[in-house]
Enzyme design. Structure first.
Site, PDB file in Angstrom:
ATOM      1  N   LYS A  22       0.849  -1.207   0.000  1.00 29.10           N
ATOM      2  CA  LYS A  22       0.000   0.000   0.000  1.00 29.10           C
ATOM      3  C   LYS A  22       0.876   1.246   0.000  1.00 29.10           C
ATOM      4  O   LYS A  22       0.646   2.181  -0.766  1.00 29.10           O
ATOM      5  CB  LYS A  22      -0.878   0.007   1.244  1.00 29.10           C
ATOM      6  CG  LYS A  22      -1.604   1.341   1.486  1.00 29.10           C
ATOM      7  CD  LYS A  22      -2.466   1.338   2.707  1.00 29.10           C
ATOM      8  CE  LYS A  22      -1.745   1.674   3.958  1.00 29.10           C
ATOM      9  NZ  LYS A  22      -1.425   3.103   4.153  1.00 29.10           N
ATOM     10  N   ASN A  23       1.925   1.243   0.840  1.00 25.03           N
ATOM     11  CA  ASN A  23       2.713   2.467   1.002  1.00 25.03           C
ATOM     12  C   ASN A  23       3.706   2.696  -0.118  1.00 25.03           C
ATOM     13  O   ASN A  23       4.418   3.704  -0.114  1.00 25.03           O
ATOM     14  CB  ASN A  23       3.389   2.468   2.377  1.00 25.03           C
ATOM     15  CG  ASN A  23       2.351   2.576   3.485  1.00 25.03           C
ATOM     16  OD1 ASN A  23       1.185   2.875   3.218  1.00 25.03           O
ATOM     17  ND2 ASN A  23       2.758   2.288   4.705  1.00 25.03           N
ATOM     18  N   CYS A 116      -6.312  11.690  11.684  1.00 21.58           N
ATOM     19  CA  CYS A 116      -6.927  10.387  11.413  1.00 21.58           C
ATOM     20  C   CYS A 116      -6.905   9.626  12.732  1.00 21.58           C
ATOM     21  O   CYS A 116      -6.624  10.178  13.785  1.00 21.58           O
ATOM     22  CB  CYS A 116      -6.144   9.651  10.335  1.00 21.58           C
ATOM     23  SG  CYS A 116      -4.588   9.012  10.940  1.00 21.58           S
ATOM     24  N   ARG A 121      -2.270  14.608  11.911  1.00 23.89           N
ATOM     25  CA  ARG A 121      -1.334  14.241  10.836  1.00 23.89           C
ATOM     26  C   ARG A 121      -0.896  15.540  10.135  1.00 23.89           C
ATOM     27  O   ARG A 121      -1.409  15.901   9.097  1.00 23.89           O
ATOM     28  CB  ARG A 121      -1.997  13.278   9.852  1.00 23.89           C
ATOM     29  CG  ARG A 121      -2.464  11.969  10.455  1.00 23.89           C
ATOM     30  CD  ARG A 121      -1.337  11.072  10.949  1.00 23.89           C
ATOM     31  NE  ARG A 121      -0.496  10.538   9.902  1.00 23.89           N
ATOM     32  CZ  ARG A 121      -0.755   9.412   9.241  1.00 23.89           C
ATOM     33  NH1 ARG A 121      -1.862   8.751   9.503  1.00 23.89           N
ATOM     34  NH2 ARG A 121       0.044   8.967   8.301  1.00 23.89           N
ATOM     35  N   ASP A 309       4.187   0.724  11.883  1.00 19.58           N
ATOM     36  CA  ASP A 309       3.015   0.007  11.363  1.00 19.58           C
ATOM     37  C   ASP A 309       2.970  -1.440  11.848  1.00 19.58           C
ATOM     38  O   ASP A 309       1.915  -2.079  11.788  1.00 19.58           O
ATOM     39  CB  ASP A 309       3.030   0.015   9.829  1.00 19.58           C
ATOM     40  CG  ASP A 309       2.935   1.427   9.294  1.00 19.58           C
ATOM     41  OD1 ASP A 309       3.237   1.627   8.096  1.00 19.58           O
ATOM     42  OD2 ASP A 309       2.594   2.331  10.070  1.00 19.58           O
ATOM     43  N   ARG A 401      -8.429  -0.840   4.059  1.00 15.97           N
ATOM     44  CA  ARG A 401      -7.561   0.201   3.465  1.00 15.97           C
ATOM     45  C   ARG A 401      -6.197  -0.390   3.104  1.00 15.97           C
ATOM     46  O   ARG A 401      -5.531   0.081   2.193  1.00 15.97           O
ATOM     47  CB  ARG A 401      -7.384   1.347   4.461  1.00 15.97           C
ATOM     48  CG  ARG A 401      -8.598   2.222   4.658  1.00 15.97           C
ATOM     49  CD  ARG A 401      -8.243   3.433   5.495  1.00 15.97           C
ATOM     50  NE  ARG A 401      -6.985   3.961   5.071  1.00 15.97           N
ATOM     51  CZ  ARG A 401      -5.989   4.258   5.909  1.00 15.97           C
ATOM     52  NH1 ARG A 401      -6.120   4.066   7.207  1.00 15.97           N
ATOM     53  NH2 ARG A 401      -4.849   4.753   5.462  1.00 15.97           N
TER      54      ARG A 401
END
Ligand code: EPZ
Length: 423
Positions: A22-23, A116, A121, A309, A401
């Site tokens: 994802k990143n 978030c 953020r 993460d 997500r």
């Protein structure tokens, strides 16, 4: 209400190729805006954050086509510089579009991405970097706007090695006149992949993976389209290693460079797992009959430190380790929201500010659980795999997500995991 049901107490077994990262895919999609032609991104994971990014690209005027796991973006028709609030709200990391839109159109606007689940953020480092490249940044009640007749290469020094700010600076600098150096750049592997993609588009970028990145800009000439295959997701891999540590058994994960996982595999090995890695494969085995052991303090840090993460999934796997393990979350101010949920399963975790101490208990028991953020939600699945009974996890929108098919992946590894339909 839709839920992910997981039956605990079954050892994990099997092998899995890990989804695309994802990143990595999010900044790659933003980078396609820099070309006046077609770019192709392969091994694109099916994530809601990716869908949100494709919606933004289409809104900006790009032609986006999807074929299997390949996404093609033609940014030759880019015509809009504003990202509407609704699309911004769907994905807070949309700030990454600021740099490339400014680079192509000389102006870019969006509402504030806002905080978030992980806490505030801020994007001050993004805006400072774009200002250093000659952008006028105006901030008002309805959002922010960047404008630059032409971007000029400059020295940028980041006070924090911010992943997003490094990426935004790289993207904008490719169109600047002259050379840009980014000092104290983030060193994540996803930034190296972004450099590779930009090079395939004709950009002159050096140094990604180190703290100093140098970009020699085109002076405003757009890049041509490029190609890239998204790297395996190291955080998804870390999640599944933690799952095997929690449940016991043996798993082989493919498609991820094991070196990107070394802080996580070192902690799980210290806890008593057997870990073997090489090339694009990593194997973890844990005998469920032998409890895990507490580990030395886990302090999250920018890459190549322990990834923030992976904090929640690894914490979940250590809830039944013998002894006490300490975590220090240095990256985000509100990244312990999974702890209350783990306590519902019988976990004994004490927190004080950024510090969490996990005191091992004999066994966790199943519970009805709520995901409050992406990685915290995945951590609940890790805990449920090792718990007694069948747990239900709600709030799946957070998990979707970043995990293309968590239930399917766990099932492929011999877990009993299934979804109940939305009512
Ligand atoms: C990226 O977020 C990742 N997201 C995050 O992954 C990851 O946790 C984070 O990097 C750290 O590794 C994507 O790549 C899409 P940062 P990013 O800028 O770029 C502060 C996940 O679960 N900061 O490196 O937003 C910030 O508040 C997600 O996959 C400023 O103060 O993270 C944080 O404390 C979560 N000002 C620290 O820097 C700024 O302008 C690091 O954030 C920018 C950041």
């Amino acid at each position: 209400m839709e839920a992910l049901w997981i039956e605990g107490g079954r050892a994990l077994r099997g092998e899995l190729t890990v989804q695309g990262a994802k990143n990595s895919v999010l900044p790659l999609l933003a980078a396609t805006l820099l070309a006046e032609g077609k770019s192709t991104i392969r091994n694109c994971p099916k994530l809601t954050d990716v869908t949100a990014s494709l919606d933004i690209l289409r809104h900006l005027g790009c032609e986006v086509t999807e074929e299997g796991d390949a996404v093609t973006v033609d940014a030759g028709t880019l015509h809009t510089c504003e990202i509407p609030e609704a699309l911004m709200r769907s994905m807070r990391s949309s700030v990454i579009f600021l740099g490339p839109v400014l680079a192509r159109l000389g102006v870019a606007g969006m509402c504030y991405p806002g905080g978030c689940e992980l806490g505030p953020r801020p994007i001050d480092l993004h805006l400072e970097a774009l200002s250093r490249l000659g952008s006028e940044v105006s901030e008002g009640a309805d959002g922010l706007r960047c404008a630059a007749v032409c971007l000029r290469g400059n020295d940028i020094s980041l006070s924090i090695p911010s992943v997003g700010a490094t990426e935004n600076a790289m993207l904008a600098a490719t169109a600047a006149t002259g050379v840009t150096t980014i000092q104290n750049a983030a060193r994540e592997p996803e930034i190296v992949q972004l450099q590779d993609f930009l090079r395939s588009m004709g950009a002159d970028v050096q140094g990604a993976g180190t703290s100093v990145i140098t970009v020699r800009g085109t002076g405003g000439t757009p890049l041509h389209g490029g190609e890239v295959t998204v790297m395996g997701d190291r955080i998804v891999a870390a999640t599944y290693l933690a799952a095997a540590a929690a449940a016991g058994g043996e798993v082989c994960l493919r498609g991820v460079d094991y070196r990107q996982l070394s802080p996580v595999s070192a902690i799980l090995a210290e806890a008593g797992c057997w870990v073997k890695s090489g090339g694009n494969e990593i194997v973890l085995r844990r005998d469920a009959a032998a409890p895990l052991k507490a580990v030395r303090p886990v302090r999250t840090a920018p890459y190549p430190g322990f990834p923030t993460d992976a904090q929640a999934p690894v914490m979940a796997s250590l809830c039944t380790a013998k002894g006490a393990s300490m975590f220090v979350e240095n990256m985000f101010s509100s990244r312990y929201r999974h702890i209350d949920e783990l306590r519902k399963m019988g976990a004994d975790i004490r927190t004080e500010g950024r510090v969490a101490v996990v005191c091992g208990v004999e066994r966790l028991h199943a519970a009805a659980l709520e995901a409050h953020d992406l990685r915290g939600g995945a951590a609940l699945a890790v805990a449920a795999l090792g718990a007694e009974g069948e747990s239900a996890i709600y709030g799946l929108r957070h998990i979707r997500r970043g995990y293309a098919d968590l239930a399917g992946d766990l099932t492929a590894l011999n877990a009993k995991a299934y979804l109940t339909e939305k009512e």
